[in-house]
Motif scaffolding. Structure first.
Motif, PDB file in Angstrom:
ATOM      1  N   VAL A  30       0.849  -1.191   0.000  1.00 41.40           N
ATOM      2  CA  VAL A  30       0.000   0.000   0.000  1.00 41.40           C
ATOM      3  C   VAL A  30       0.884   1.239   0.000  1.00 41.40           C
ATOM      4  N   ALA A  31       0.583   2.175  -0.879  1.00 40.71           N
ATOM      5  CA  ALA A  31       1.296   3.454  -0.931  1.00 40.71           C
ATOM      6  C   ALA A  31       0.288   4.550  -1.221  1.00 40.71           C
ATOM      7  N   LEU A  32       0.695   5.784  -0.970  1.00 44.33           N
ATOM      8  CA  LEU A  32      -0.171   6.930  -1.277  1.00 44.33           C
ATOM      9  C   LEU A  32       0.444   7.724  -2.419  1.00 44.33           C
ATOM     10  N   LEU A  33      -0.266   7.772  -3.526  1.00 46.11           N
ATOM     11  CA  LEU A  33       0.129   8.610  -4.647  1.00 46.11           C
ATOM     12  C   LEU A  33      -0.252  10.055  -4.332  1.00 46.11           C
ATOM     13  N   VAL A  34       0.715  10.964  -4.411  1.00 43.48           N
ATOM     14  CA  VAL A  34       0.482  12.375  -4.101  1.00 43.48           C
ATOM     15  C   VAL A  34       0.730  13.201  -5.360  1.00 43.48           C
ATOM     16  N   GLU A  35      -0.242  14.036  -5.716  1.00 43.68           N
ATOM     17  CA  GLU A  35      -0.138  14.919  -6.876  1.00 43.68           C
ATOM     18  C   GLU A  35      -0.289  16.365  -6.411  1.00 43.68           C
ATOM     19  N   VAL A  36       0.687  17.185  -6.756  1.00 45.41           N
ATOM     20  CA  VAL A  36       0.692  18.594  -6.366  1.00 45.41           C
ATOM     21  C   VAL A  36       0.448  19.438  -7.611  1.00 45.41           C
ATOM     22  N   ASP A  37      -0.700  20.092  -7.651  1.00 47.62           N
ATOM     23  CA  ASP A  37      -1.071  20.914  -8.800  1.00 47.62           C
ATOM     24  C   ASP A  37      -0.606  22.355  -8.598  1.00 47.62           C
ATOM     25  N   THR A  38      -0.354  23.056  -9.715  1.00 44.84           N
ATOM     26  CA  THR A  38       0.109  24.448  -9.662  1.00 44.84           C
ATOM     27  C   THR A  38      -0.718  25.336 -10.581  1.00 44.84           C
ATOM     28  N   ALA A  48       4.081   8.433  -0.913  1.00 45.30           N
ATOM     29  CA  ALA A  48       4.350   8.201   0.506  1.00 45.30           C
ATOM     30  C   ALA A  48       4.113   6.738   0.838  1.00 45.30           C
ATOM     31  N   ALA A  49       5.034   6.141   1.567  1.00 39.93           N
ATOM     32  CA  ALA A  49       4.800   4.810   2.105  1.00 39.93           C
ATOM     33  C   ALA A  49       3.677   4.883   3.137  1.00 39.93           C
ATOM     34  N   ALA A  50       2.866   3.852   3.211  1.00 34.32           N
ATOM     35  CA  ALA A  50       1.743   3.832   4.147  1.00 34.32           C
ATOM     36  C   ALA A  50       2.243   3.412   5.526  1.00 34.32           C
ATOM     37  N   TYR A  51       3.049   4.273   6.115  1.00 35.84           N
ATOM     38  CA  TYR A  51       3.664   3.976   7.418  1.00 35.84           C
ATOM     39  C   TYR A  51       3.265   5.043   8.426  1.00 35.84           C
ATOM     40  N   LEU A 295      10.377   1.025   2.827  1.00 31.05           N
ATOM     41  CA  LEU A 295       9.237   0.485   3.551  1.00 31.05           C
ATOM     42  C   LEU A 295       8.263  -0.198   2.604  1.00 31.05           C
ATOM     43  N   GLY A 296       8.549  -0.161   1.312  1.00 32.39           N
ATOM     44  CA  GLY A 296       7.662  -0.657   0.271  1.00 32.39           C
ATOM     45  C   GLY A 296       7.232   0.495  -0.605  1.00 32.39           C
ATOM     46  N   GLU A 297       7.777   0.549  -1.842  1.00 34.43           N
ATOM     47  CA  GLU A 297       7.538   1.701  -2.716  1.00 34.43           C
ATOM     48  C   GLU A 297       7.234   1.252  -4.132  1.00 34.43           C
ATOM     49  N   LEU A 298       6.462   2.080  -4.824  1.00 33.66           N
ATOM     50  CA  LEU A 298       6.149   1.885  -6.226  1.00 33.66           C
ATOM     51  C   LEU A 298       6.997   2.833  -7.069  1.00 33.66           C
ATOM     52  N   GLY A 299       6.652   2.937  -8.351  1.00 33.22           N
ATOM     53  CA  GLY A 299       7.545   3.587  -9.307  1.00 33.22           C
ATOM     54  C   GLY A 299       7.880   5.031  -9.057  1.00 33.22           C
ATOM     55  N   PRO A 313      28.032   9.334  -4.444  1.00 30.91           N
ATOM     56  CA  PRO A 313      29.028   8.271  -4.628  1.00 30.91           C
ATOM     57  C   PRO A 313      28.939   7.098  -3.675  1.00 30.91           C
ATOM     58  N   ASN A 314      28.616   7.310  -2.386  1.00 27.63           N
ATOM     59  CA  ASN A 314      28.839   6.222  -1.433  1.00 27.63           C
ATOM     60  C   ASN A 314      27.658   5.280  -1.232  1.00 27.63           C
ATOM     61  N   PHE A 315      26.748   5.193  -2.214  1.00 28.94           N
ATOM     62  CA  PHE A 315      25.788   4.094  -2.277  1.00 28.94           C
ATOM     63  C   PHE A 315      26.492   2.931  -2.972  1.00 28.94           C
ATOM     64  N   ARG A 316      27.203   2.136  -2.193  1.00 28.08           N
ATOM     65  CA  ARG A 316      28.122   1.141  -2.759  1.00 28.08           C
ATOM     66  C   ARG A 316      27.547  -0.268  -2.790  1.00 28.08           C
ATOM     67  N   HIS A 317      26.391  -0.489  -2.173  1.00 31.40           N
ATOM     68  CA  HIS A 317      25.792  -1.820  -2.127  1.00 31.40           C
ATOM     69  C   HIS A 317      24.442  -1.810  -2.831  1.00 31.40           C
ATOM     70  N   ALA A 318      23.916  -3.011  -3.113  1.00 34.92           N
ATOM     71  CA  ALA A 318      22.579  -3.116  -3.697  1.00 34.92           C
ATOM     72  C   ALA A 318      21.545  -2.533  -2.732  1.00 34.92           C
ATOM     73  N   ASN A 319      20.589  -1.801  -3.278  1.00 38.28           N
ATOM     74  CA  ASN A 319      19.583  -1.103  -2.487  1.00 38.28           C
ATOM     75  C   ASN A 319      18.303  -1.925  -2.373  1.00 38.28           C
ATOM     76  N   GLN A 320      17.485  -1.569  -1.375  1.00 40.77           N
ATOM     77  CA  GLN A 320      16.271  -2.339  -1.123  1.00 40.77           C
ATOM     78  C   GLN A 320      15.160  -1.927  -2.078  1.00 40.77           C
ATOM     79  N   GLY A 321      14.566  -2.917  -2.719  1.00 41.10           N
ATOM     80  CA  GLY A 321      13.439  -2.682  -3.601  1.00 41.10           C
ATOM     81  C   GLY A 321      12.522  -3.889  -3.596  1.00 41.10           C
ATOM     82  N   TYR A 322      11.355  -3.734  -4.197  1.00 41.33           N
ATOM     83  CA  TYR A 322      10.321  -4.759  -4.154  1.00 41.33           C
ATOM     84  C   TYR A 322       9.985  -5.318  -5.530  1.00 41.33           C
ATOM     85  N   GLY A 323      10.867  -5.089  -6.511  1.00 41.41           N
ATOM     86  CA  GLY A 323      10.594  -5.559  -7.859  1.00 41.41           C
ATOM     87  C   GLY A 323      10.398  -7.057  -7.955  1.00 41.41           C
TER      88      GLY A 323
END
Length: 395
Positions: A30-38, A48-51, A295-299, A313-323
């Protein structure tokens, strides 16, 4: 440019297999899609993660709305300081995913307004592809072995497995099966989610190390830094902090205590992309690499973090994802899921303006309806775990 409206839509996307951790399970994200109009017709995307829950994040967003409507979305620092200092009274925690989604939407607007990708606005790409681990859902050894083979076949270089079961033999059987299925060249990262006491952690990690662990994530409580430092001094596998490192102040204390070899950081838990980049800078000053937590994210959220990781630069390891778990996504082309969108465990950095991703309106509507119909089924609610009144640590 001025913000005229903030729209928030909870969505629920199913997993192909349940996600299981030491104290529960969930069948989707579960995630919250947020759209900001101008007032200039541009719309910025955030997520936003549903946390701790979708309702809690929606409430936080509604409380922040009067602080942002009418404001210039391109003055990102000023806007986030107003939310932090005035709106949430210097608090980071349950309000952070909402703030992060608003800030992400502002970065999307900034990039769209000047025709540049967010990664270029954050210092320019250091890398063109960002690596993610393959999430192996905990199950019986045959299932874990098959998923390890699937990961290796997809070109993943790191597999991630939850441990912290009620008995160590269950964990060991799963780790052994994962090594057998994935082969010798794939890293194995295990995550206990604070399930062990110090003595149990040292014993468990020692028993698993014959299978060639890459990292062990949060083996003991994240609120006891001396205990983490103790465990770190007695295991050979590098210790990855997670529950101990959700904010910049947490990371600062963690590094001073010498309690981790690698630090996990998350824009959702610390209010935005700028703070994720700042986290990496704090760790770089200490000579410590970082990984992106999720925490669980979509695109939308994944694309946002990819821009930060690409420019840091210092993101040197594989990152967490839910693919590896997701069946679908809400952005056109399914950026963050399912697994087929990854090449060798990596995602290409989007090159379009802003976040470089666009919503798939049909899928967003489909999964918003799924949330309305059965959103509660996607939370970490396991009847067995609830009936047992679990406590930390397990042993």
């Amino acid at each position: 440019m001025r913000i005229t409206r903030v729209r928030a839509t909870p969505v629920a996307v199913p997993y192909r297999r349940d996600e299981v951790w030491a104290f529960g399970r969930r069948s989707g994200l579960v995630a919250l899609l947020v759209e900001v109009d101008t007032d200039e017709g541009l719309t910025g995307l955030g997520e936003a993660a549903a946390y701790p829950s979708a309702d809690a994040v929606l409430g936080a967003l509604r409380s922040m709305e009067p602080l942002v409507v009418g404001s210039d979305p391109l003055r990102i620092e000023a806007l986030i300081q107003r939310i932090d200092v005035v709106g949430t009274y210097h608090h980071t925690g349950h309000s952070s995913p909402a703030a992060a989604a608003l800030e992400t939407a502002c970065w999307d607007l900034l990039g769209k307004s000047c025709g540049m990708p967010v990664s270029s606005l954050l210092g320019g790409p250091f890398r063109d592809r960002v690596e993610f681990f393959h999430y192996v859902a905990a199950g019986d050894p045959d299932e874990v072995r098959a998923e390890g083979a699937r990961a290796a076949g997809a070109g993943a270089r790191t597999c991630y497995l939850k441990v912290g079961s009620d008995d160590l033999d269950t964990d060991l059987a799963r780790v052994a099966a994962l090594r057998e299925g994935a082969g010798r060249d794939v890293g194995i990262r295990v995550d206990a989610n604070e399930a062990w006491s110090a003595g149990a952690a040292v014993r468990a990690v020692a028993a698993m190390e014959e299978y060639g662990l890459e990292l062990v994530e949060q083996p003991v409580s994240g609120r006891n830094l001396p205990e983490m430092a103790y465990v770190r001094s007695r295991i050979s596998t590098p210790l990855l902090a997670n529950e101990a490192s959700w904010t910049r102040s947490d990371q600062f204390a963690l590094l001073r205590a010498g309690a981790a070899d690698v630090v996990s950081a998350d824009q959702q838990m610390d209010g935005g992309l700028l703070n994720l980049k700042r986290s990496a800078g704090i760790c770089a000053a200490a000579g410590v690499p970082v990984v992106k937590h999720s925490l669980g994210e979509l695109g939308v959220a994944v694309a946002a973090s990819v821009h930060v990781i690409a420019s840091t630069p210092n993101f040197r390891h594989a990152n967490q994802g839910y693919g590896a778990l997701l069946t679908d996504d809400i952005v056109a082309g399914g950026f963050a899921g399912p697994l087929e969108n990854y090449s060798g465990g990596c995602l290409d950095v989007p090159r379009g303006p802003g976040l470089g991703v666009e919503l798939d309106a049909e899928k967003a509507g489909l999964y918003a309806e799924l949330y309305r119909e059965s959103g509660g089924a996607f939370s970490f609610h396991d009847p067995d775990a609830l009936s047992r009144a679990p406590a930390l640590p397990k042993r």
